[in-house]
Design a protein around this motif. Sequence first.
Motif, PDB file in Angstrom:
ATOM      1  N   ALA A 283       0.755  -1.269   0.116  1.00 26.63           N
ATOM      2  CA  ALA A 283       0.196   0.156  -0.028  1.00 26.63           C
ATOM      3  C   ALA A 283       0.950   1.177  -0.020  1.00 26.63           C
ATOM      4  N   LEU A 284       0.288   2.408  -0.533  1.00 22.30           N
ATOM      5  CA  LEU A 284       0.850   3.873  -0.424  1.00 22.30           C
ATOM      6  C   LEU A 284       0.187   4.184   0.886  1.00 22.30           C
ATOM      7  N   VAL A 285       0.625   4.801   1.727  1.00 16.95           N
ATOM      8  CA  VAL A 285       0.231   5.245   2.960  1.00 16.95           C
ATOM      9  C   VAL A 285       0.400   6.764   3.104  1.00 16.95           C
ATOM     10  N   CYS A 286      -0.677   7.476   3.445  1.00 16.60           N
ATOM     11  CA  CYS A 286      -0.435   8.806   3.436  1.00 16.60           C
ATOM     12  C   CYS A 286      -1.373   9.330   4.738  1.00 16.60           C
ATOM     13  N   GLU A 287      -0.377   9.894   5.693  1.00 15.15           N
ATOM     14  CA  GLU A 287      -0.933  10.181   7.015  1.00 15.15           C
ATOM     15  C   GLU A 287      -0.775  11.655   7.387  1.00 15.15           C
ATOM     16  N   VAL A 288      -1.899  12.165   7.973  1.00 13.55           N
ATOM     17  CA  VAL A 288      -2.099  13.799   8.477  1.00 13.55           C
ATOM     18  C   VAL A 288      -2.707  13.595   9.815  1.00 13.55           C
ATOM     19  N   THR A 289      -1.525  14.186  10.597  1.00 19.22           N
ATOM     20  CA  THR A 289      -1.646  14.588  12.227  1.00 19.22           C
ATOM     21  C   THR A 289      -1.638  15.951  12.475  1.00 19.22           C
ATOM     22  N   ASP A 290      -2.507  16.257  13.553  1.00 19.56           N
ATOM     23  CA  ASP A 290      -2.425  17.504  14.060  1.00 19.56           C
ATOM     24  C   ASP A 290      -2.718  17.254  15.530  1.00 19.56           C
ATOM     25  N   GLN A 291      -2.722  18.432  16.110  1.00 18.68           N
ATOM     26  CA  GLN A 291      -2.971  18.426  17.853  1.00 18.68           C
ATOM     27  C   GLN A 291      -4.290  18.878  18.158  1.00 18.68           C
ATOM     28  N   GLY A 292      -5.157  18.702  17.158  1.00 18.39           N
ATOM     29  CA  GLY A 292      -6.723  18.807  17.811  1.00 18.39           C
ATOM     30  C   GLY A 292      -7.149  17.578  18.000  1.00 18.39           C
ATOM     31  N   SER A 293      -8.207  17.703  18.668  1.00 21.89           N
ATOM     32  CA  SER A 293      -9.040  16.107  18.988  1.00 21.89           C
ATOM     33  C   SER A 293     -10.481  16.337  18.374  1.00 21.89           C
ATOM     34  N   TRP A 294     -10.986  15.325  18.012  1.00 25.61           N
ATOM     35  CA  TRP A 294     -12.544  15.158  17.413  1.00 25.61           C
ATOM     36  C   TRP A 294     -13.406  15.151  18.562  1.00 25.61           C
ATOM     37  N   ASP A 295     -14.513  15.807  18.255  1.00 29.92           N
ATOM     38  CA  ASP A 295     -15.823  15.614  18.973  1.00 29.92           C
ATOM     39  C   ASP A 295     -16.209  14.065  18.865  1.00 29.92           C
ATOM     40  N   PRO A 296     -16.472  13.436  19.922  1.00 26.50           N
ATOM     41  CA  PRO A 296     -16.860  12.265  20.224  1.00 26.50           C
ATOM     42  C   PRO A 296     -18.020  11.831  19.376  1.00 26.50           C
ATOM     43  N   ARG A 297     -18.942  12.844  18.880  1.00 27.73           N
ATOM     44  CA  ARG A 297     -20.247  12.656  18.288  1.00 27.73           C
ATOM     45  C   ARG A 297     -20.136  12.786  16.824  1.00 27.73           C
ATOM     46  N   ALA A 298     -18.766  12.949  16.365  1.00 27.57           N
ATOM     47  CA  ALA A 298     -18.605  13.165  14.913  1.00 27.57           C
ATOM     48  C   ALA A 298     -18.846  12.068  13.991  1.00 27.57           C
ATOM     49  N   GLY A 299     -18.867  10.737  14.684  1.00 31.03           N
ATOM     50  CA  GLY A 299     -19.057   9.632  13.912  1.00 31.03           C
ATOM     51  C   GLY A 299     -17.923   8.952  12.863  1.00 31.03           C
ATOM     52  N   HIS A 300     -16.879   9.806  12.565  1.00 29.71           N
ATOM     53  CA  HIS A 300     -15.926   9.430  11.800  1.00 29.71           C
ATOM     54  C   HIS A 300     -16.152   9.066  10.414  1.00 29.71           C
ATOM     55  N   GLY A 301     -17.244   9.449   9.762  1.00 35.85           N
ATOM     56  CA  GLY A 301     -17.552   9.080   8.622  1.00 35.85           C
ATOM     57  C   GLY A 301     -17.728   7.477   8.240  1.00 35.85           C
ATOM     58  N   LEU A 302     -18.593   7.048   9.382  1.00 34.82           N
ATOM     59  CA  LEU A 302     -18.709   5.533   9.254  1.00 34.82           C
ATOM     60  C   LEU A 302     -20.005   5.034   8.695  1.00 34.82           C
ATOM     61  N   VAL A 303     -20.873   6.150   8.583  1.00 36.12           N
ATOM     62  CA  VAL A 303     -22.249   5.827   7.984  1.00 36.12           C
ATOM     63  C   VAL A 303     -22.702   6.903   7.014  1.00 36.12           C
ATOM     64  N   PRO A 304     -23.279   6.448   6.032  1.00 39.88           N
ATOM     65  CA  PRO A 304     -23.720   7.403   4.871  1.00 39.88           C
ATOM     66  C   PRO A 304     -24.511   8.360   5.617  1.00 39.88           C
ATOM     67  N   GLY A 336      -3.753  14.567  20.317  1.00 44.62           N
ATOM     68  CA  GLY A 336      -3.852  14.804  18.829  1.00 44.62           C
ATOM     69  C   GLY A 336      -4.776  13.707  17.963  1.00 44.62           C
ATOM     70  N   SER A 337      -4.692  14.106  16.853  1.00 48.68           N
ATOM     71  CA  SER A 337      -5.506  13.211  15.872  1.00 48.68           C
ATOM     72  C   SER A 337      -4.682  12.902  14.782  1.00 48.68           C
ATOM     73  N   THR A 338      -4.879  11.614  14.268  1.00 51.19           N
ATOM     74  CA  THR A 338      -4.261  11.085  13.151  1.00 51.19           C
ATOM     75  C   THR A 338      -5.164  10.499  12.089  1.00 51.19           C
ATOM     76  N   VAL A 339      -5.101  10.734  10.974  1.00 47.03           N
ATOM     77  CA  VAL A 339      -6.047  10.174   9.844  1.00 47.03           C
ATOM     78  C   VAL A 339      -5.062   9.554   8.967  1.00 47.03           C
ATOM     79  N   ARG A 340      -5.011   8.216   8.900  1.00 45.01           N
ATOM     80  CA  ARG A 340      -4.284   7.465   8.012  1.00 45.01           C
ATOM     81  C   ARG A 340      -5.010   6.858   6.882  1.00 45.01           C
ATOM     82  N   LEU A 341      -4.485   7.148   5.474  1.00 48.90           N
ATOM     83  CA  LEU A 341      -5.244   6.767   4.380  1.00 48.90           C
ATOM     84  C   LEU A 341      -4.266   5.775   3.616  1.00 48.90           C
ATOM     85  N   ARG A 342      -4.933   4.697   3.150  1.00 51.69           N
ATOM     86  CA  ARG A 342      -4.054   3.631   2.403  1.00 51.69           C
ATOM     87  C   ARG A 342      -4.885   3.207   1.104  1.00 51.69           C
TER      88      ARG A 342
END
Length: 355
Positions: A283-304, A336-342
Amino acid sequence: MGKATYPCQVCRRRGRPRTPASKTRPGAAVSESFTHCVLPYDRVDDLLDGALPFLRDGAEAGDRVIALCGIAREMLLRDALGAEAASVEFVEPAAWYSHPARTLADCLSDADDTAWRGRRLRLLGEPVVWASRPPLEVLEWQRVEAMLNIAFRGTGAAIMCPYSSSLPAGVVAAGRRTHPETVRGARSIANPLYMDPWAYSAKCDGEPLPPPPADADELDVVRPDLYWLRAYVTEYAHRTPLPDEDLQRLLVAVTEVVTNALRHGAPPIVLRMWTEASGADPALVCEVTDQGSWDPRAGHGLVPPRPSGTATGGRFGLWAVRLLCSIVQIRTGPGGSTVRLRLRLPAVPAAMNGV
């Protein structure tokens, strides 16, 4: 990181309440309910005892009945169903189970379209195909099994998932946690091991992500002009066998994630890229990190998301990112937060690892 709400036309659903599971024939509840049953079986006879009444009830009711199975299982079911087999659509499972998020979206669209036509979608689907795929993908299929209990509410669909005892032990155990009902013969009962879908999803993300390799490429993102970011991602991707179509998907996904970090996260914002060539899933991996944190109600895009962008649907931006990438991994907390795309690569020479 928070997430802006976007209008979504992925699906159109009626937000009708779900009828609680009861001791009844699988999939035989009132039309506005959604049923999701696991059918554990050891022998073929156990499979037929549960699957045949489910399929026959659908044929008699005029449902759209789909059975996902290979040719051997199709022949077995056709023989047992007799004339009623003509009312069943037999579909090759490898094509159906092509990608976790895309399959969820397509199946949900089918359920909605069928409901608007006054019929019920009735689906028999066994996890044999995806259960043998790479571990990260298997985890996402297990998560889909959990999250469809939220996504399909109000569609009137009925889904039965036969789980053979010969499947990997972890897959069988997950099946017990992701289905509200268990089938015994022609009857279904409430599943005492069923977990809340959001709790199950959080459990999937319980382990920290492995650290990036020491030689990963790194870019500090310090300004909202994303031209150079896209150029950087493109230049790196051209050193890999990533197809051009997937590169375009990656660029859209990275733009969405970085824009989200710039708007709602906290500096420093860092983009890292590397390739993973070892193992069966390069895989090609692309990761974005920052020092913010997510609202626990955000859902992380898991449901349409629903058109209203309400809590059951999550956020359209991250849902789109999941559609675009092979695997999306998210970790967030006080640190902080990490989003890792594969993005899956067709082939990577060993010397390219960490290119």
